[in-house]
Design a protein around this motif. Structure first.
Motif, PDB file in Angstrom:
ATOM      1  N   UNK A   2      89.090  34.555  58.869  1.00  0.00           N
ATOM      2  CA  UNK A   2      88.651  33.300  58.263  1.00  0.00           C
ATOM      3  C   UNK A   2      88.479  32.223  59.330  1.00  0.00           C
ATOM      4  N   UNK A   3      87.529  31.341  59.089  1.00  0.00           N
ATOM      5  CA  UNK A   3      87.259  30.258  60.017  1.00  0.00           C
ATOM      6  C   UNK A   3      88.162  29.073  59.706  1.00  0.00           C
ATOM      7  N   UNK A   4      88.583  28.350  60.747  1.00  0.00           N
ATOM      8  CA  UNK A   4      89.373  27.155  60.530  1.00  0.00           C
ATOM      9  C   UNK A   4      88.481  26.049  59.969  1.00  0.00           C
ATOM     10  N   UNK A   5      89.110  24.981  59.463  1.00  0.00           N
ATOM     11  CA  UNK A   5      88.370  23.896  58.817  1.00  0.00           C
ATOM     12  C   UNK A   5      87.364  23.263  59.768  1.00  0.00           C
ATOM     13  N   UNK A   6      87.776  23.039  61.018  1.00  0.00           N
ATOM     14  CA  UNK A   6      86.873  22.426  61.987  1.00  0.00           C
ATOM     15  C   UNK A   6      85.633  23.253  62.223  1.00  0.00           C
ATOM     16  N   UNK A   7      85.803  24.564  62.349  1.00  0.00           N
ATOM     17  CA  UNK A   7      84.656  25.441  62.587  1.00  0.00           C
ATOM     18  C   UNK A   7      83.725  25.470  61.379  1.00  0.00           C
ATOM     19  N   UNK A   8      84.297  25.460  60.168  1.00  0.00           N
ATOM     20  CA  UNK A   8      83.448  25.410  58.976  1.00  0.00           C
ATOM     21  C   UNK A   8      82.623  24.117  58.949  1.00  0.00           C
ATOM     22  N   UNK A   9      83.239  23.009  59.344  1.00  0.00           N
ATOM     23  CA  UNK A   9      82.507  21.749  59.411  1.00  0.00           C
ATOM     24  C   UNK A   9      81.383  21.810  60.443  1.00  0.00           C
ATOM     25  N   UNK A  10      81.662  22.462  61.576  1.00  0.00           N
ATOM     26  CA  UNK A  10      80.655  22.603  62.626  1.00  0.00           C
ATOM     27  C   UNK A  10      79.466  23.431  62.128  1.00  0.00           C
ATOM     28  N   UNK A  11      79.755  24.476  61.365  1.00  0.00           N
ATOM     29  CA  UNK A  11      78.667  25.295  60.804  1.00  0.00           C
ATOM     30  C   UNK A  11      77.808  24.456  59.856  1.00  0.00           C
ATOM     31  N   UNK A  12      78.455  23.666  58.977  1.00  0.00           N
ATOM     32  CA  UNK A  12      77.701  22.788  58.074  1.00  0.00           C
ATOM     33  C   UNK A  12      76.825  21.813  58.860  1.00  0.00           C
ATOM     34  N   UNK A  13      77.397  21.222  59.907  1.00  0.00           N
ATOM     35  CA  UNK A  13      76.647  20.294  60.760  1.00  0.00           C
ATOM     36  C   UNK A  13      75.454  20.989  61.397  1.00  0.00           C
ATOM     37  N   UNK A  14      75.674  22.191  61.883  1.00  0.00           N
ATOM     38  CA  UNK A  14      74.613  22.935  62.573  1.00  0.00           C
ATOM     39  C   UNK A  14      73.455  23.265  61.637  1.00  0.00           C
ATOM     40  N   UNK A  15      73.763  23.536  60.375  1.00  0.00           N
ATOM     41  CA  UNK A  15      72.704  23.814  59.398  1.00  0.00           C
ATOM     42  C   UNK A  15      71.817  22.586  59.211  1.00  0.00           C
ATOM     43  N   UNK A 198      58.408  16.959  56.471  1.00  0.00           N
ATOM     44  CA  UNK A 198      59.160  15.785  55.985  1.00  0.00           C
ATOM     45  C   UNK A 198      60.174  16.190  54.914  1.00  0.00           C
ATOM     46  N   UNK A 199      59.766  17.106  54.036  1.00  0.00           N
ATOM     47  CA  UNK A 199      60.654  17.560  52.969  1.00  0.00           C
ATOM     48  C   UNK A 199      61.850  18.320  53.529  1.00  0.00           C
ATOM     49  N   UNK A 200      61.615  19.164  54.539  1.00  0.00           N
ATOM     50  CA  UNK A 200      62.701  19.933  55.142  1.00  0.00           C
ATOM     51  C   UNK A 200      63.681  19.008  55.857  1.00  0.00           C
ATOM     52  N   UNK A 201      63.151  18.006  56.571  1.00  0.00           N
ATOM     53  CA  UNK A 201      64.017  17.033  57.241  1.00  0.00           C
ATOM     54  C   UNK A 201      64.890  16.300  56.233  1.00  0.00           C
ATOM     55  N   UNK A 202      64.307  15.954  55.085  1.00  0.00           N
ATOM     56  CA  UNK A 202      65.071  15.253  54.050  1.00  0.00           C
ATOM     57  C   UNK A 202      66.180  16.140  53.491  1.00  0.00           C
ATOM     58  N   UNK A 203      65.938  17.440  53.366  1.00  0.00           N
ATOM     59  CA  UNK A 203      66.989  18.367  52.923  1.00  0.00           C
ATOM     60  C   UNK A 203      68.150  18.369  53.918  1.00  0.00           C
ATOM     61  N   UNK A 204      67.814  18.361  55.214  1.00  0.00           N
ATOM     62  CA  UNK A 204      68.863  18.285  56.227  1.00  0.00           C
ATOM     63  C   UNK A 204      69.659  17.009  56.119  1.00  0.00           C
ATOM     64  N   UNK A 205      68.973  15.925  55.781  1.00  0.00           N
ATOM     65  CA  UNK A 205      69.643  14.637  55.595  1.00  0.00           C
ATOM     66  C   UNK A 205      70.629  14.710  54.429  1.00  0.00           C
ATOM     67  N   UNK A 206      70.223  15.313  53.325  1.00  0.00           N
ATOM     68  CA  UNK A 206      71.109  15.448  52.164  1.00  0.00           C
ATOM     69  C   UNK A 206      72.348  16.277  52.505  1.00  0.00           C
ATOM     70  N   UNK A 207      72.165  17.342  53.258  1.00  0.00           N
ATOM     71  CA  UNK A 207      73.300  18.172  53.652  1.00  0.00           C
ATOM     72  C   UNK A 207      74.273  17.373  54.513  1.00  0.00           C
ATOM     73  N   UNK A 208      73.730  16.499  55.356  1.00  0.00           N
ATOM     74  CA  UNK A 208      74.577  15.664  56.208  1.00  0.00           C
ATOM     75  C   UNK A 208      75.361  14.645  55.386  1.00  0.00           C
ATOM     76  N   UNK A 209      74.743  14.092  54.359  1.00  0.00           N
ATOM     77  CA  UNK A 209      75.414  13.128  53.484  1.00  0.00           C
ATOM     78  C   UNK A 209      76.691  13.724  52.893  1.00  0.00           C
ATOM     79  N   UNK A 210      76.678  15.027  52.607  1.00  0.00           N
ATOM     80  CA  UNK A 210      77.821  15.675  51.958  1.00  0.00           C
ATOM     81  C   UNK A 210      78.712  16.437  52.935  1.00  0.00           C
TER      82      UNK A 210
END
Length: 486
Positions: A2-15, A198-210
């Motif tokens: 299992x991945x630690x919390x920090x690594x899971x956050x890094x994966x979310x950021x990378x996406x 533009x739509x794909x960039x906005x999806x990345x923005x939404x993922x960052x918000x959360x």
């Protein structure tokens, strides 16, 4: 495992970054050739407006990197990145109504937004890494992030499979297929792919918000004023370790400018490479992405074992790879290739295979250097991550601004001499920095924490690595007035 919390956050950021740069880098890769084609079609935009846009972007990025650290500290890394994402959407939308005024204004806005994005990213990454996960997480970030380049290259390949850049710009809407079986869903007006991006960039923005709260938040400090931020930043800038690392930072800017814009333009403008160099440009993008992913994958797998080799020698290897590629490009490409379409040749006949291999190795070497820079900063400047990453991007932006400013004047030979010189300087300074300030034994194998002492310039930096992060034991942390360093 299992991945630690920090690594899971890094994966979310990378996406989030993968989504953003799938869209932006695909557009960036063809920006100058696309604008040059639009100039030939209408004459209403400068043929080198793409280079001007990059120069403006990096100029404002350079200035913003020095000023935004207190804002990033105040609004947090996550919301800083959200601001950056919105600036990218605003810039990309300008290609729907391509004109010089909007392009240049949004380039300036994007420069400021990119500073928020990258300084925020560096801070969030630092807050989710420990001594045990630094190498793995930085390489993992790079690996996932660079799938954007591979995906963008594949998208461009299909888009240019049956049409050239000129035909793409000239189309006024979706091209009706001559028959059902010859229909190419990617053969459409370039404005449509702008909507998609533009739509794909906005999806990345939404993922960052959360994005979740960072796993290893530093101790809360008083908010710095702009004067205090500049003072702290310039103190770090004047220290010998950062002065040495600055040469590597400058080279990362030159390297990125070359593989993302100047070299793809050379491929597009070298007519000896074939009739549809736009499709070859897309293949080049794919090769660069594969090179970057391969490098990120190697370092994410070997993790802490990379420390046995040492950051210095890893950087030397990457710089040597780039020097070899610069020689090959000099021999196989005409000197005027960055400036306009040309049917000339270099010392040898331009080769498609050489062009693609050079693209892949440019990406491979660049990824190696970038991952080592992130590792240096996460390891050595965990308490001043905003300042350190701001300086990294400041130096990188300076060199990118220079690279794009001279692009309409320099031949390929001039570019290669400049970049090759800085590659050599980067290799030398990496070795000196490691030997004098990041000594392998004290850097890599200390496990106990101690108080931070004032820096003694004759001693190597002693970096304390624990499960909760890393700190420097003889580097000042620039406390806020009235408070003492911990």
């Amino acid at each position: 495992m299992s991945l630690d919390t920090g690594t899971r956050n890094v994966v979310r950021l990378s996406i989030s970054f993968m989504l953003l740069f799938f869209a932006y880098m695909s557009q960036e890769f063809i920006q100058e050739p696309l604008i040059e084609a639009e100039h030939r079609r209408t004459g209403l935009i400068d043929p080198h407006a793409g280079y001007h846009s990059f120069a403006i972007l990096y100029f404002f990025f350079t200035i913003a990197c020095l000023l935004i650290a207190p804002i990033v500290e105040t609004i947090t890394a996550k919301w800083s990145m959200v601001i950056g994402f919105m600036a990218y959407v605003l810039f990309q939308a300008g290609f729907i109504w391509l004109n010089s005024a909007y392009l240049y204004v949004t380039s300036a806005i994007l420069g400021v937004g990119a500073a928020f994005l990258w300084v925020g990213q560096g801070k969030y990454l630092t807050e989710n890494c420990t001594g045990k996960t630094i190498e793995r997480n930085t390489a993992l970030t790079w690996l996932i992030f660079k799938f954007s380049l591979l995906g963008g290259g594949i998208f461009l390949f299909f888009m240019f499979q049956n049409q050239t850049m000129t035909e793409l710009v000239a189309t006024g809407g979706v091209i009706p297929p001559p028959s059902l079986f010859s229909y190419n869903p990617f053969q459409f007006q370039y404005k449509i792919f702008v909507y998609i991006f533009c739509s794909i960039t906005f999806l990345g923005c939404l993922n960052t918000v959360f994005l979740p709260v960072s796993a290893y938040l530093p101790e809360k400090k008083e908010t710095e004023t702009l004067a205090q931020t500049l003072s702290a930043t310039f103190k770090i800038m004047r220290q010998p370790p950062m002065l040495l690392l600055s040469f590597i930072f400058l080279y990362t800017g030159f390297s990125r400018s070359f593989w993302i814009a100047i070299y793809p333009t050379c491929i597009k403008f070298t007519t000896q490479l074939g009739e549809n160099t736009s499709k070859l440009l897309a293949i080049s993008c794919i090769a660069t992405g594969i090179g970057q992913i391969l490098a990120g994958g190697i370092f994410s797998i070997i993790g802490k074992r990379a420390r046995i080799i040492g950051k210095d020698w890893i950087c030397v290897i990457a710089c040597c790879i780039h020097l070899g590629i610069f020689v090959a490009i000099f021999l196989f490409f005409p000197s005027d290739a960055p400036l306009h379409p040309t049917d000339k040749i270099g010392y040898f006949q331009p080769s498609v295979h050489v062009a693609i291999v050079c693209s892949g190795l440019l990406g491979f070497g660049d990824a190696i250097i970038q991952t080592q820079v992130y590792s240096y900063l996460c390891d050595g400047y965990s308490k001043e991550s905003s300042h350190a990453f701001a300086l990294f991007k400041f130096y990188s932006a300076i060199s990118s601004t220079i690279a794009f400013f001279i692009s309409k004047y320099f031949t390929l030979t001039g570019h290669l001499v400049l970049y090759g010189s800085f590659a050599i300087l980067s290799a030398i300074t990496a070795v000196i920095a490691q030997k004098m300030y990041f000594h392998k034994t004290q850097h890599f194998f200390q496990e106990n924490t101690s108080k931070i002492h004032p820096m003694i310039s004759s001693e190597p930096i002693k970096i304390q690595i624990t499960d909760s992060g890393s700190t420097i034991s003889n580097m000042p942390s620039f406390p806020v007035k009235g408070k003492e360093a911990n």
